[in-house]
Design an enzyme around this catalytic site. Structure first.
Site, PDB file in Angstrom:
ATOM      1  CG  ASP A 476      -2.270   0.649   0.915  1.00 11.37           C
ATOM      2  OD1 ASP A 476      -2.357   1.437  -0.049  1.00 11.37           O
ATOM      3  OD2 ASP A 476      -3.244   0.378   1.644  1.00 11.37           O
ATOM      4  CG  ASP A 546      -9.202   2.428  -0.884  1.00 14.75           C
ATOM      5  OD1 ASP A 546      -8.654   1.322  -1.050  1.00 14.75           O
ATOM      6  OD2 ASP A 546      -8.629   3.396  -0.333  1.00 14.75           O
TER       7      ASP A 546
END
Length: 782
Positions: A476, A546
């Site tokens: 990430d 997301d």
């Protein structure tokens, strides 16, 4: 194939030609890029020029009475009469910035040479040849090597330039594009992929006009605002018909793309490293390489363009260990637990996941250091013993005993102020000593332009991955850059920081992927903030967004597919209401969207109702049966969600799987007909719908019209029945000839219209969907 004769270069792929020539002034002129034409000994019909002066222009030289401003060029510099946006700008020690590069020589190579420190598409059992053209500025003793790598079967040409300082003086590179291309045509539309967090890569298209359009990123990453990808297409071009040119940059940092229409109807396109905050010192005897730009052309519409890219990415970008390797179905614990978990809770999730048929358990953020929120511990890559007292290895072993692989979340490029790493090495953070830094997600960026930081991360992560026995890493990167400053660089090289950061990242990834070729790495950056070709070279898939809402994901994945294949798109089924938009999208639609990608689940599977558990088991069984087609079949977009209240797409791999989706249900709507591509005319197809199930609560009190007992809405009885009973929607099943499918599609039964319900009703409802399988019948069974 690459030909050179009579001062003309002719590059051929299977279906395209790219032609340029050498002007009398030794500049390189662009002549043609488009549908394949046969090589000729002479191209006079393409080489027309102005024969009288062009008003208000500047002749290049007294011996050459023409202006570079009205000639389509392969390399553009400032100061010699080309007043369009230049692609190469160099500052010299004498204060000048005039460059003039002229043809010197060329060579043709088999294959493609690797770049130094940057990713590049590689040869993979296919025909690739490279043309390298050297141009020189004899006054400044600088050389430009322009490379054109021709991937013949893929209809792909990659371009980049290398600038060599052959002088005894230092030069400063202020701007350097990977390519410049001028078309003698102005009436293009421009298509781009733009967006923001949880709304990435939406398709935007509009006509060009005189002037410049810039698509770029200044955020330190390729960004969700503007993807490093441009398409030029004719006004009449559709998904299935017409000319279009694709241009993609293989780079993961700040990028720049520009399209300019001149007064003389030339259309110039450039892509490369963002010149904002970029200034590279080119010492005597050194060189600078640009990242590759990836070009393709087709006269068969946007889908064919995308298919060119999809095949090339799957076969010439993705690491060989993962090419056409099935991606596992995963469960990520993030939306189920966020930071609130312990080993017992994780193992309960894993046990429930294994029972559903899930193959990979991924432990997300919160397992390390003193991490209990997003304000602490980034950089402390050792286990949080309060949550996992027996360590990562023990949890990993327990997951493996359940028959699943184990994956781990990391965010190595970031650091928290409240961390042991920051307290020990505050100078490793990207910040200025005399300014309060700006934070993103309560964290700072680690300085990967610093070789010491890259070495530390390489050593730390190598130890973690080995000891954790991991098969998957979610990598990430949750913030954009600010306070651009590297304590490891001298003051006069601070504007090299952004590119040096990207080179440091690539060096780190190169080391880790070589050490752990068997690990499946998934790139993530606040969702899709760094979805680019550069990251895919190291990490075979990317977390697409997301936003996991099944309705919003349709536009995101549709746009993403313009460049990227389904095998690269992470797509999860999450809980409702959506944690991003608070929408309640049906479970079957959430799956029907996520299945066209790399499937995962991200919800608390220990809290599923019996209905949900049964439905998800059937979803996973269906995906496993058709996984090969869904991840690697030829993908085609059919109906755009940007133009309709409905959308459809398909994959083809002998059989066809077609997904159909709608937004709000239309009252008293028409009978729908779905069009199909790639069916074989001489075959018969068995067309059937994937079995889908509906919670009877969707019918409200109307359920009493068919129920033998009266059920009160929202009563305990209705809840009990709805949580256990699988109400199966009507099944579509017909035998349809291939030519009929190809030219007329197939018709769906009516949707619910308020006048009754029977087993012929194709009920979708708001945000509903169906998936159809089209199986060709062997000739002997016809």
């Amino acid at each position: 194939m690459i030909h050179f004769s009579n001062e003309v270069f002719h590059l051929n792929t299977k279906d395209t030609s790219y032609i340029m020539d050498i002007l009398p002034s030794k500049h390189l002129r662009h002549l043609y890029y488009g549908k394949k034409i046969e090589h000729q000994n002479a191209y006079g019909y393409m080489q027309k020029m102005y024969t009288t002066p062009v008003g208000n222009t500047t002749d290049y030289h007294p011996d050459y009475a023409y202006s570079l401003d009205v000639i389509p060029l392969e390399l553009s510099t400032a100061g010699k009469g080309d007043y369009k946006t230049c692609g190469l700008e160099i500052f010299y020690e004498d204060g000048s910035s005039i460059s003039d590069f002229q043809f010197s020589h060329y060579e043709i190579l088999d294959g493609v040479e690797p770049l130094v420190g940057m990713p590049r598409g590689f040869q993979n059992n296919d025909s690739v040849s490279t043309l390298k053209i050297t141009l020189k500025d004899d006054i400044k003793k600088m050389e430009v090597v322009m490379s054109y790598s021709v991937f013949y079967e893929k209809n792909i040409i990659t371009r980049n330039i290398v600038l060599h300082n052959k002088s005894q003086n230092k030069a400063i590179l202020n701007k350097v594009m990977s390519f410049n291309l001028d078309f003698q045509y102005k009436n293009f539309d421009l298509l781009t992929l733009d967006g923001k967090w949880i709304k990435e890569r939406h398709v935007h298209r509009g006509p060009l006009r005189e002037g410049c359009v810039v698509i770029d990123s200044r955020q330190g990453v390729s960004s969700s605002k503007h993807s490093p990808f441009l398409v030029l297409l004719n006004e009449e071009t559709t998904e299935h018909f017409g000319d279009c040119y694709g241009f993609a940059l293989m780079y993961s940092g700040n990028h720049y793309g520009m399209v300019e229409v001149s007064a003389h109807q030339l259309t110039r396109i450039q892509m490369g490293i963002q010149p904002f905050e970029f200034m590279w010192h080119l010492e005597p005897g050194t060189f600078f390489e640009t990242p590759d730009a990836v070009l393709t052309f087709t006269d068969q519409g946007l889908n064919k363009m995308s298919q060119h890219y999809h095949q090339w990415i799957n076969e010439n970008v993705i690491r060989k260990e993962w090419q056409y390797m099935s991606r596992p179905i995963l469960l990520n614990n993030w939306e189920a637990t966020y930071f609130d978990f312990n080993e017992s809770k994780l193992l309960k999730l894993a046990k429930s996941a294994a029972d559903l048929g899930i193959e990979l358990f991924v432990l997300d953020d919160g397992w390390f250091g003193s991490r209990n929120d997003d304000k602490t511990a980034l950089g402390d890559w050792f286990v949080n013993t309060k949550k996992l007292p027996k360590g990562i290895k023990n949890l990993s072993n327990a997951i493996h005993k359940l028959g699943m692989d184990f994956g781990l979340w990391v965010e190595p490029e970031m650091v928290s102020i409240d961390s042991e790493l920051y307290r020990k090495h505050p100078d490793w953070a990207v910040q200025l000593k005399d300014r309060t830094p700006s934070f993103g997600r309560n964290q700072l960026v680690l300085d990967l332009a610093n070789p010491d930081v890259v070495s530390y991360l390489t050593e730390t992560l190598t130890t973690l991955f080995k000891e954790g026995n991991v098969q998957y890493i979610k990598w990430d990167m949750n913030r954009n850059f600010s306070d651009f400053y590297s304590a490891s660089l001298p003051s006069d090289r601070q504007q090299e920081f952004h590119h040096r950061y990207v080179l440091g990242l690539y060096r780190l990834l190169e080391s880790l992927t070589k050490t752990f070729p068997e690990i499946l790495f998934e790139s993530c950056s606040s969702g899709g903030n760094r979805f680019d070709l550069g990251m895919l070279y190291y990490m075979p898939q990317t977390w697409t967004s997301d936003n996991t809402d099944g309705y919003e994901r349709q536009k995101i994945q549709y746009g993403t597919s313009m460049l990227f294949p389904l095998s690269t798109m992470g797509a999860h089924v999450s809980d409702v209401p959506s944690h991003q938009v608070l929408r309640d999208t049906p479970l079957e639609t959430r799956f029907n969207v996520a299945m066209f990608g790399v499937l995962g689940y991200e919800l608390d599977v220990t809290q599923l109702t019996t209905f949900e558990r049964k439905a998800i088991k059937r979803q996973i069984e269906f995906y496993k049966k058709h996984r090969r087609s869904l991840q690697f079949g030829q993908f085609t977009r059919l109906l755009s969600p940007f133009m309709n209240n409905e959308m459809s797409w398909q994959v083809e791999d002998e059989k066809i799987l077609l997904g159909y989706y709608q937004g709000l249900q239309e009252p008293n709507g028409p009978l729908r007909k779905l069009m199909v591509k790639d069916a074989k005319e001489d075959l018969l197809y068995k067309v059937y719908s994937r079995p889908q199930y509906l919670n009877i609560k969707a019918f409200g009190d109307l359920v009493n019209h068919v129920s033998p007992i009266k059920i009160k809405g929202d009563s305990i009885i209705q809840t009990l029945v709805s949580n256990h009973y699988l109400f199966e929607l009507n099944n579509f099943e017909e035998d349809i000839p291939g030519d009929a499918l190809l030219y007329d599609g197939f018709r769906l039964q009516q949707q619910f219209m308020g006048t009754g319900y029977n087993d012929q009703i194709n009920h979708l409802g708001d945000f509903g969907s169906r998936v159809f399988v089209l199986n060709p019948v062997p000739v002997t069974q016809k």
